[in-house]
Design an enzyme around this catalytic site. Structure first.
Site, PDB file in Angstrom:
ATOM      1  N   GLU A  45     -10.843   1.754   1.334  1.00 20.65           N
ATOM      2  CA  GLU A  45      -9.568   1.586   2.028  1.00 20.65           C
ATOM      3  C   GLU A  45      -9.762   0.717   3.269  1.00 20.65           C
ATOM      4  O   GLU A  45     -10.606   1.003   4.114  1.00 20.65           O
ATOM      5  CB  GLU A  45      -9.011   2.948   2.428  1.00 20.65           C
ATOM      6  CG  GLU A  45      -7.659   2.894   3.094  1.00 20.65           C
ATOM      7  CD  GLU A  45      -7.117   4.279   3.441  1.00 20.65           C
ATOM      8  OE1 GLU A  45      -5.909   4.488   3.288  1.00 20.65           O
ATOM      9  OE2 GLU A  45      -7.922   5.150   3.851  1.00 20.65           O
ATOM     10  N   GLU A  66      -3.779  15.312   3.559  1.00 19.89           N
ATOM     11  CA  GLU A  66      -3.178  14.069   3.065  1.00 19.89           C
ATOM     12  C   GLU A  66      -4.074  12.957   3.584  1.00 19.89           C
ATOM     13  O   GLU A  66      -4.087  12.653   4.771  1.00 19.89           O
ATOM     14  CB  GLU A  66      -1.746  13.937   3.582  1.00 19.89           C
ATOM     15  CG  GLU A  66      -0.873  13.035   2.724  1.00 19.89           C
ATOM     16  CD  GLU A  66      -0.907  11.592   3.155  1.00 19.89           C
ATOM     17  OE1 GLU A  66      -1.778  10.849   2.635  1.00 19.89           O
ATOM     18  OE2 GLU A  66      -0.103  11.192   3.991  1.00 19.89           O
ATOM     19  N   CYS A 115      -1.554   4.853   4.335  1.00 17.01           N
ATOM     20  CA  CYS A 115      -2.475   5.474   3.378  1.00 17.01           C
ATOM     21  C   CYS A 115      -2.082   5.187   1.934  1.00 17.01           C
ATOM     22  O   CYS A 115      -2.934   5.123   1.044  1.00 17.01           O
ATOM     23  CB  CYS A 115      -2.534   6.979   3.608  1.00 17.01           C
ATOM     24  SG  CYS A 115      -0.910   7.766   3.612  1.00 17.01           S
TER      25      CYS A 115
END
Length: 503
Positions: free
Chosen positions: A393, A260, A294
Site C-alpha cells: 500500500e 479497519e 485505505c
C-alpha cells in the site's frame, strides 16, 4: 479568509485539561510546510484519568444516565451534535483542509457526511429501544427465551489522519448510540477537528465523561489506551502493521478489537466500457483524498485490447487535475499529509522505477509548487506482480497498471494480494459484473464506480484488511454485547433428580 487554529487542551470528563506533562505537538500545514498551531500530547497518566472518567460516566446513577438510558434519550444528543456540526461546517471544512491537506470541497463533503452519520446513528439508537429485548423461538414450551442487547462498556477508539473527523464519527456515533462511553485517540498528524468535536459536545451538554478526546502520539497515548484493563473494547483504523500491534496488546486481556486496516484494491476495466467514464472513475478511485485512502483502487487491470487507448485517456484526464493549495477554488489534488509520508510515497515511485516499471506520467513534485508535500498524480506501467508497487500500500496518488486477456486472468490478478478491503469492476455486461462481484475476495465491491460510501451500508474488509464492520446496522453491533436470558415458566418440578423421601 484566514481562519485561526483554536488552541485546545485534552477533553476529559467534560472539561478541557492540560496534559500532565504539559507537552504539545506542532501542527504543520502540509500545503505550506509552516507551523500553524499545536495540539496537546497525552501520555499514559492522561489516559488513566480519561478511562476513569469514562467508567464513572458509564456507571453513573446505576447506568441510568447513559448506558441504560433509552436509545431515544441518547439520540437527542446525537442529533444535537449533528446540528451543531452543520452549523460549524464552513469552519470545520477549512480546518480539515489546513490540517490534512485535502481539497476544501472534499473536506466540506466530509463534514456533511459527519452530520449525516450522527443523524443516522440517532435513528439506530431509537430503534434499539424496540429491539433491546428480542424473543427467541425455542422448542420447549416450559421455557421462555429472549436476548438483551447491552453496551459493551468503555471503548477506546483510535482513528487515522486521512478523514480526521469523519473516521472518528464512524466510531463515536455508533459507540454513543449503543450506550458506551468512549476515549477517542485521533492521529497526531491531523487532530484539529476532533478537538473541535469536543467543543461541540461541550456546547450541546453531552454528559461529562461520555466522550473523552486525547490527542498525542501512538506509543505514548494509543498504546496505553489499548492495554488499559478498564477499557472493554478497542476499535482501530490504520495500517495493517499497527493493527497487528493492537491485536497483540489486547490479547493478554482477551479484549475484543475491530480493525479497519490497509488495502491494495483492484479496479478491473473491460473492453466494453465508455473510455471517458471509466477513466474518471479510475482516477477518482485512486486519487480521491490525495490518494490517501485505505480503499483506493490503486491496482488497475485493463483489458489488453483497449489498454493503449485507455492509458492515453488517463494521462489526458490527469493533466486536467488541478493541483494546488487545498483552499484554492477548484483544487482536486492537495498535498500529502506530512514530510514522512511524502518521502515514503516518492520512495515507492523510485523503487518501482528501479525494479523496471515505467513512470507513464507524474512521479514528482509539480513544477509550479515550490513548497508543500505535493506529488503529481502518478501512473506506473510495465508492472510485474513481484514488484513492491503491486504488493504494498502506497497511500498516495499512485496508480499501477497491468493488462489482462481473459476474465479468469483478471480475477486471479485482482485477488493476488494479502489485502481484501475493496474491489471494482467496470463493464456494460451485468452478468460479467455479477461474476466478478462474487469472485472478488473483498469486503466491498463497486460496480461501474469506485469509492462511494454511505452511512447505511457496511464498511470493512477481509484478509489483512481487518475484520468487523463499521456503518449501517452492523456498525452498532461492534459496541453491543448480546445477553441470552432463559426463564423456566412451568409450575411443575423439573424432575431430573429423584426427590428426597418425605418423612
Amino acid at each position: 479568509m484566514a481562519i485561526p487554529i483554536p488552541s485546545r487542551q485534552l477533553f476529559i470528563d467534560g472539561e478541557w485539561r492540560e496534559p500532565i506533562n504539559k507537552n504539545r505537538i506542532p501542527i504543520i500545514n502540509p500545503a505550506t510546510q509552516e507551523t500553524v498551531g499545536d495540539i496537546p500530547a497525552a501520555t499514559a497518566e492522561d489516559v488513566k484519568i480519561a478511562v476513569e472518567a469514562a467508567r464513572k460516566a458509564l456507571l453513573r446513577n446505576g447506568g441510568k444516565d447513559w448506558a441504560n438510558a433509552t436509545g431515544a434519550h441518547r439520540a437527542k444528543y446525537l442529533r444535537a451534535i449533528a446540528a451543531k456540526i452543520t452549523e460549524k461546517k464552513s469552519d470545520l471544512a477549512r480546518l480539515e483542509a489546513i490540517d490534512c491537506g485535502k481539497p476544501l470541497e472534499e473536506a466540506a463533503w466530509d463534514i456533511d457526511d459527519v452530520a449525516g452519520c450522527f443523524e443516522y446513528f440517532a435513528d439506530i439508537a431509537e430503534a434499539l429501544d424496540s429491539k433491546k429485548k428480542t424473543p427467541v423461538s425455542i422448542p420447549m414450551e416450559t421455557f421462555k427465551c429472549f436476548v438483551l442487547k447491552e453496551p459493551i462498556g468503555v471503548v477506546g477508539l483510535i482513528t487515522p489522519w486521512n478523514y480526521p473527523l469523519l473516521m472518528a464519527t464512524w466510531k463515536v456515533a455508533p459507540a454513543l448510540a449503543a450506550g458506551c462511553t468512549a476515549i477517542l485517540k485521533p492521529s497526531e498528524l491531523a487532530s484539529i477537528t476532533c478537538l473541535e468535536l469536543a467543543e461541540v459536545c461541550r456546547e450541546v451538554g453531552l454528559p461529562s465523561g461520555v466522550l473523552n478526546i486525547l490527542t498525542g502520539l501512538g506509543p505514548e497515548a494509543g498504546a496505553p489506551l489499548v492495554s488499559h484493563p478498564d477499557v472493554d473494547k478497542i476499535a482501530f483504523t490504520g495500517s495493517s502493521a499497527t493493527g497487528s500491534k493492537v491485536m497483540t496488546a489486547a490479547a493478554p486481556l482477551v479484549k475484543p478489537v475491530t480493525l479497519e486496516l490497509g488495502g491494495k484494491s483492484p479496479i478491473v476495466v473491460f473492453e466494453d466500457v465508455d473510455l471517458d467514464k471509466a477513466a474518471e472513475w479510475t482516477l477518482f478511485g485512486c486519487f480521491w483524498t490525495n490518494g490517501q485512502i485505505c480503499s483506493a483502487t490503486s491496482r488497475l487491470l485493463v483489458h489488453e485490447s483497449i489498454a493503449e487507448a485507455f492509458l492515453d485517456k488517463l494521462v489526458k484526464w490527469c493533466e486536467n487535475i488541478k493541483i494546488s493549495d487545498p483552499l484554492e477554488e477548484g483544487c482536486r489534488l492537495g498535498p500529502i499529509v506530512s514530510s514522512g509520508q511524502y518521502e515514503k510515497v516518492l520512495k515507492f515511485i523510485s523503487t518501482a522505477k528501479d525494479e523496471g516499471a515505467t513512470i507513464l506520467c507524474g512521479g514528482a513534485r509539480p513544477q509550479h509548487l515550490k513548497k508543500g508535500f505535493f506529488v503529481e498524480p502518478t501512473i506506473i506501467t510495465d508492472v510485474k506482480t513481484s514488484m513492491q508497487i503491486w504488493r504494498e500500500e502506497v497511500f498516495g496518488p499512485v496508480l499501477c497498471v497491468k493488462t489482462f486477456t481473459t476474465e479468469e486472468e483478471a480475477i486471479e490478478l485482482a485477488n493476488d494480494t494479502h489485502y481484501g478491503l475493496g474491489a471494482a469492476v467496470l463493464s456494460q455486461d451485468p452478468e460479467r459484473c455479477e461474476r466478478l462481484t462474487n469472485a472478488f475476495q473483498s469486503g466491498i465491491v463497486w460496480v461501474n464506480c469506485s469509492q462511494p460510501c454511505f452511512s447505511q451500508a457496511p464498511w470493512g474488509g477481509k484478509k489483512r484488511s481487518g475484520f468487523g464492520r463499521e456503518l449501517g446496522e452492523w456498525g452498532i453491533d461492534n459496541y453491543l454485547n448480546v445477553k441470552q436470558v432463559t426463564q423456566y415458566i412451568s409450575d411443575n418440578q423439573w424432575g431430573w433428580y429423584k426427590p428426597p423421601t418425605k418423612p
